[in-house]
Design a protein around this motif. Structure first.
Motif, PDB file in Angstrom:
ATOM      1  N   THR A 122       0.826  -1.207   0.000  1.00 19.17           N
ATOM      2  CA  THR A 122       0.000   0.000   0.000  1.00 19.17           C
ATOM      3  C   THR A 122       0.858   1.254   0.000  1.00 19.17           C
ATOM      4  N   GLY A 123       0.487   2.210  -0.886  1.00 15.89           N
ATOM      5  CA  GLY A 123       1.157   3.495  -0.938  1.00 15.89           C
ATOM      6  C   GLY A 123       0.164   4.624  -0.743  1.00 15.89           C
ATOM      7  N   TYR A 124       0.671   5.790  -0.348  1.00 15.05           N
ATOM      8  CA  TYR A 124      -0.199   6.940  -0.069  1.00 15.05           C
ATOM      9  C   TYR A 124       0.256   8.153  -0.876  1.00 15.05           C
ATOM     10  N   ASN A 125      -0.745   8.996  -1.226  1.00 18.61           N
ATOM     11  CA  ASN A 125      -0.481  10.206  -2.013  1.00 18.61           C
ATOM     12  C   ASN A 125       0.245   9.863  -3.317  1.00 18.61           C
TER      13      ASN A 125
ATOM     14  N   TYR B 290      -1.599  -2.664  -4.307  1.00 18.01           N
ATOM     15  CA  TYR B 290      -1.264  -3.652  -5.338  1.00 18.01           C
ATOM     16  C   TYR B 290      -1.997  -4.953  -5.050  1.00 18.01           C
ATOM     17  N   ASN B 291      -2.616  -5.525  -6.089  1.00 17.70           N
ATOM     18  CA  ASN B 291      -3.360  -6.782  -5.963  1.00 17.70           C
ATOM     19  C   ASN B 291      -2.534  -7.924  -6.537  1.00 17.70           C
ATOM     20  N   ASP B 292      -2.066  -8.806  -5.660  1.00  9.70           N
ATOM     21  CA  ASP B 292      -1.214  -9.915  -6.099  1.00  9.70           C
ATOM     22  C   ASP B 292      -1.929 -10.844  -7.062  1.00  9.70           C
TER      23      ASP B 292
ATOM     24  N   THR C  28      -5.438  -1.026  -7.150  1.00  7.97           N
ATOM     25  CA  THR C  28      -6.685  -0.362  -6.786  1.00  7.97           C
ATOM     26  C   THR C  28      -6.351   1.029  -6.272  1.00  7.97           C
ATOM     27  N   LEU C  29      -6.962   2.041  -6.904  1.00  9.80           N
ATOM     28  CA  LEU C  29      -6.716   3.438  -6.534  1.00  9.80           C
ATOM     29  C   LEU C  29      -7.952   4.010  -5.840  1.00  9.80           C
ATOM     30  N   TYR C  30      -7.751   4.634  -4.693  1.00  3.60           N
ATOM     31  CA  TYR C  30      -8.839   5.232  -3.923  1.00  3.60           C
ATOM     32  C   TYR C  30      -8.763   6.753  -4.060  1.00  3.60           C
ATOM     33  N   ASN C  31      -9.945   7.382  -4.200  1.00  2.00           N
ATOM     34  CA  ASN C  31     -10.025   8.822  -4.484  1.00  2.00           C
ATOM     35  C   ASN C  31      -9.245   9.144  -5.758  1.00  2.00           C
ATOM     36  N   TYR C  32      -9.557   8.363  -6.777  1.00  2.00           N
ATOM     37  CA  TYR C  32      -8.871   8.451  -8.069  1.00  2.00           C
ATOM     38  C   TYR C  32      -9.260   9.732  -8.799  1.00  2.00           C
ATOM     39  N   GLN C  33      -8.254  10.379  -9.391  1.00  3.41           N
ATOM     40  CA  GLN C  33      -8.509  11.542 -10.240  1.00  3.41           C
ATOM     41  C   GLN C  33      -7.484  11.577 -11.364  1.00  3.41           C
TER      42      GLN C  33
ATOM     43  N   LYS D 254      -4.300  -1.104 -14.461  1.00  2.00           N
ATOM     44  CA  LYS D 254      -3.131  -1.947 -14.715  1.00  2.00           C
ATOM     45  C   LYS D 254      -1.992  -1.051 -15.210  1.00  2.00           C
ATOM     46  N   PHE D 255      -0.920  -0.990 -14.458  1.00  2.00           N
ATOM     47  CA  PHE D 255       0.235  -0.194 -14.842  1.00  2.00           C
ATOM     48  C   PHE D 255       1.353  -1.103 -15.348  1.00  2.00           C
TER      49      PHE D 255
END
Length: 357
Positions: free
Chosen positions: A169-172, A194-196, A202-207, A227-228
């Motif tokens: 999990t990452g932030y900002n 990241y989903n193994d 999965t991005l939260y508060n995506y813009q 998907k990156f």
């Protein structure tokens, strides 16, 4: 090769490998005594413990081989000198440089063996050794986790203010895409996971803001799966990652990390250069050891061993200090890694000339 060559060469290689076989069990015993409580507390399976100590043996034998080599040469050469065998050899008309030839042949064998070990075998042992240590014993972050900034392609850059590898999990989170110096699009999210299973994020508060000629297009969603073209291990490689790669893998890894602006690039370059500098030290340390111990001294073998151990640990000290300086500062890694070999190479030439006289 003459009889004298075989005689010295067998002692050179035999004493070196016997020295390793004597000291490695001592190292294992000390390590077991230090870690036995954690091993029992964590209930680590016996098969994994045995695998760890197999890797431990290879890892530390490679790390400390200059000391083992140096002491073993001083040991048997001092015995030759003490038994006046060297005096007899030189008195028979053999020059000092000719007497040195089997030592150089032995150093060549050790050089090739160490080079191949460092390229192919030690990296795999290092992977098992470090994975076990951080999985069961240290249990702490082993990756860059604060203000992670990476270039993931020619025109894409990502940033997270904080990253936890344990829960992926990452932030900002920010991803910016450029066309030359012009911003094309920018993706932001308060949190990225990241989903193994699906190999996506999965991005939260995506813009997402897409820059247009006349107006920008803004897309917003509370939750969005994307998907990156990068994975978590690419984003935050372990601090010991370079140690676990073969030479070909390491070269590709370094090029990728240079493109991404990795803060650990000097540490990776130090690992690469040491794959060459440590094997070369076999020649330098061999010449120093022979020059120091080929003369019969009043104090006997003890004086030679004391001098040898002092020089060996001085070499290791220089090697570690300059390697650490290269990793933590702007000192050129190539200079830092090869500096001890250059200094001790000059010392080897001086001692050799003195011994010949």
């Amino acid at each position: 090769m003459k009889i004298i060559d075989w005689y010295i060469l067998k002692r050179y290689l035999g004493t070196f490998f016997v020295m390793i076989m004597l000291f490695i069990p001592i190292g294992i015993a000390i390590d077991v005594a230090e870690k036995i409580n954690k091993i029992l507390e964590n209930g680590i399976p016996l098969i994994e413990v045995l695998g760890y100590y197999g890797n431990f043996t290879i890892y530390f034998a490679n790390m400390l081989f200059p000391i083992f080599l140096f002491i073993s040469i001083i040991w048997f050469t001092s015995k030759l000198a003490g038994n006046t065998e060297i005096v007899a050899i030189l008195s028979s008309g053999i020059s000092y440089m000719r007497f040195l030839r089997p030592y150089i042949i032995g150093a060549t064998f050790i050089f090739i063996f160490s080079l191949l070990m460092g390229f192919f075998i030690v990296p795999k042992a290092s992977l098992g050794y470090n994975d076990f240590k951080f999985k069961y014993l240290k249990r702490k972050e082993i990756r860059q986790t604060q203000n992670v900034f990476k270039q993931i392609s020619k025109n894409e850059f990502i940033y997270v203010s904080n990253f936890s590898y344990s829960d992926k999990t990452g932030y900002n989170f920010t991803l910016e895409k450029f066309d030359g110096f012009n911003l094309v699009s920018k993706i932001e999210a308060g949190r990225i996971v990241y989903n193994d299973s699906t190999k996506d994020y999965t991005l939260y508060n995506y813009q997402k803001r897409t820059v247009g000629k006349l107006d920008d297009v803004i897309e917003k969603e509370p939750v969005k799966k994307v998907k990156f073209n990068f994975e978590v291990d690419d984003l935050t490689p372990a601090i010991y990652a370079a140690e676990t790669m073969t030479l070909t893998e390491l070269n590709k890894f370094i090029e990728k990390e240079k493109m991404r602006g990795s803060a650990n690039i000097n540490a990776y370059l130090v690992v690469k250069y040491k794959k060459y500098s440590v094997p070369v030290s076999a020649f330098i340390l061999t010449i120093i050891a022979v020059a120091v111990s080929s003369m019969k001294r009043r104090g006997g073998m003890g004086v030679n061993l004391a001098m040898g151990i002092g020089l060996a640990f001085t070499y290791i000290f220089f090697d570690k200090i300059f390697g650490t300086l290269a990793e933590a500062s702007s000192i050129n890694p190539l200079f830092a890694v090869w500096f001890p070999n250059v200094v001790f190479g000059i010392l080897a030439v001086y001692l050799l000339n003195n011994a010949k006289r």
